[in-house]
Design a protein around this motif. Structure first.
Motif, short mmCIF file in Angstrom:
data_model
loop_
_atom_site.label_atom_id
_atom_site.label_comp_id
_atom_site.label_asym_id
_atom_site.label_seq_id
_atom_site.Cartn_x
_atom_site.Cartn_y
_atom_site.Cartn_z
N ARG A 252 -4.74 6.91 -4.11
CA ARG A 252 -3.74 7.79 -3.35
C ARG A 252 -4.61 8.66 -2.44
O ARG A 252 -5.10 9.34 -2.96
N GLN B 3 0.82 -1.20 -0.07
CA GLN B 3 -0.09 0.16 0.00
C GLN B 3 0.94 1.33 -0.01
O GLN B 3 0.70 2.29 -0.85
N TRP C 296 3.11 9.01 5.90
CA TRP C 296 1.65 8.57 5.59
C TRP C 296 1.32 8.54 7.23
O TRP C 296 -0.32 8.16 6.93
N ARG D 101 -6.27 10.67 8.22
CA ARG D 101 -6.89 10.73 6.96
C ARG D 101 -8.11 11.74 6.81
O ARG D 101 -8.72 11.59 7.71
N SER E 202 2.40 1.79 -3.19
CA SER E 202 1.59 2.18 -4.41
C SER E 202 1.13 3.36 -3.99
O SER E 202 0.97 4.25 -5.11
N TRP E 203 1.03 4.00 -2.89
CA TRP E 203 0.72 5.51 -2.68
C TRP E 203 1.83 6.37 -3.15
O TRP E 203 1.57 7.56 -3.73
N LYS E 204 2.97 6.06 -3.01
CA LYS E 204 4.36 6.65 -3.45
C LYS E 204 4.34 6.77 -5.04
O LYS E 204 4.65 7.67 -5.68
N ASN F 212 -11.48 11.89 -0.21
CA ASN F 212 -11.08 10.57 -0.68
C ASN F 212 -12.34 9.57 -0.74
O ASN F 212 -13.12 9.49 0.04
#
Length: 226
Positions: A161, A150, A179, A183, A153-155, A188
């Motif tokens: 993201r 995860q 991260w 949140r 993937s976000w990076k 999102n």
């Protein structure tokens, strides 16, 4: 048939009441309340001092206080138990769900030796293997270090993201620490699995961050992460 239904049926036989009878349910409720009061369900008492405590404790201070007068061997045993849980439930997760293979335990017998193993390499190898298995049409789940997947993937990818303000890179902290912030749910999207799948299928090369980690970033990371 649940345990509660069996208990009610047993009470019906003892009292001669039928299901739905007010007398039966009153008797059943009395059984339940007395069971809780006497701690028969969970084995804990309900008549005692209030459970209160400090919610702003420091993890290191608590560990030092609890382990201050404990032998080194006892500390090592607790450390092995924690590391076994970490390996089996976080890094090398599998389909068992609630079991941890003991095959990792011998690797933790000698801490001096254990710290020299390539845990990062085997984490990636295990994750790659699980990703390969998850690509099969009959696969129903994916295992491995999904936290690592995860964060990567976000990076690197824009799909999924979160729209948050990340921490700046801090000295001697891993990249994933960026991260570790609350949140924002407002910006999102949720329940958009079909959208994410479509975006991944149609993703172009220019939308992926291919750049390697630069020297200025590597210098900030802990020595073990370089």
């Amino acid at each position: 048939e649940t345990s509660q239904q069996r208990q009610v049926a047993r009470r019906a036989e003892e009292t001669g009441c039928s299901f739905g009878s007010p007398d039966l349910w009153a008797a059943t409720a009395k059984i339940g309340s007395s069971a809780w009061a006497e701690g028969r369900v969970l084995g804990v008492v309900t008549d005692g001092d209030a459970v209160v405590g400090n919610t702003s404790l420091d993890w290191t201070d608590v560990c030092m206080a609890l382990l201050e007068d404990v032998s080194v061997e006892v500390v090592r045993r607790h450390a092995r138990a924690y590391l076994l849980h970490l390996l089996g439930c976080t890094i090398f997760t599998d389909k068992t769900g609630n079991s941890v293979p003991l095959l990792y335990l011998p690797l933790l017998e000698d801490f001096d030796r254990a710290c020299k193993y390539s845990w990062g390499g085997v984490t990636l190898a295990y994750l790659y293997r699980q990703l390969s298995i998850a690509c099969n049409s009959d696969a129903k789940a994916i295992y491995g270090s999904l936290t690592l997947l995860q964060l990567w993937s976000w990076k690197r990818l824009h799909v999924g993201r979160p729209d948050i303000t990340m921490h700046p890179l801090a000295q001697d902290m891993p990249l994933g620490h960026m991260w570790n912030v609350p949140r924002e749910e407002i910006n999102n999207p949720r329940y958009v699995l079909r959208l994410y799948r479509s975006e991944l299928d149609h993703q172009e090369d220019y939308q992926v961050r291919w750049e390697p980690y630069t020297s200025d970033i590597l210098q900030i990371l802990p020595a073990i992460s370089r």
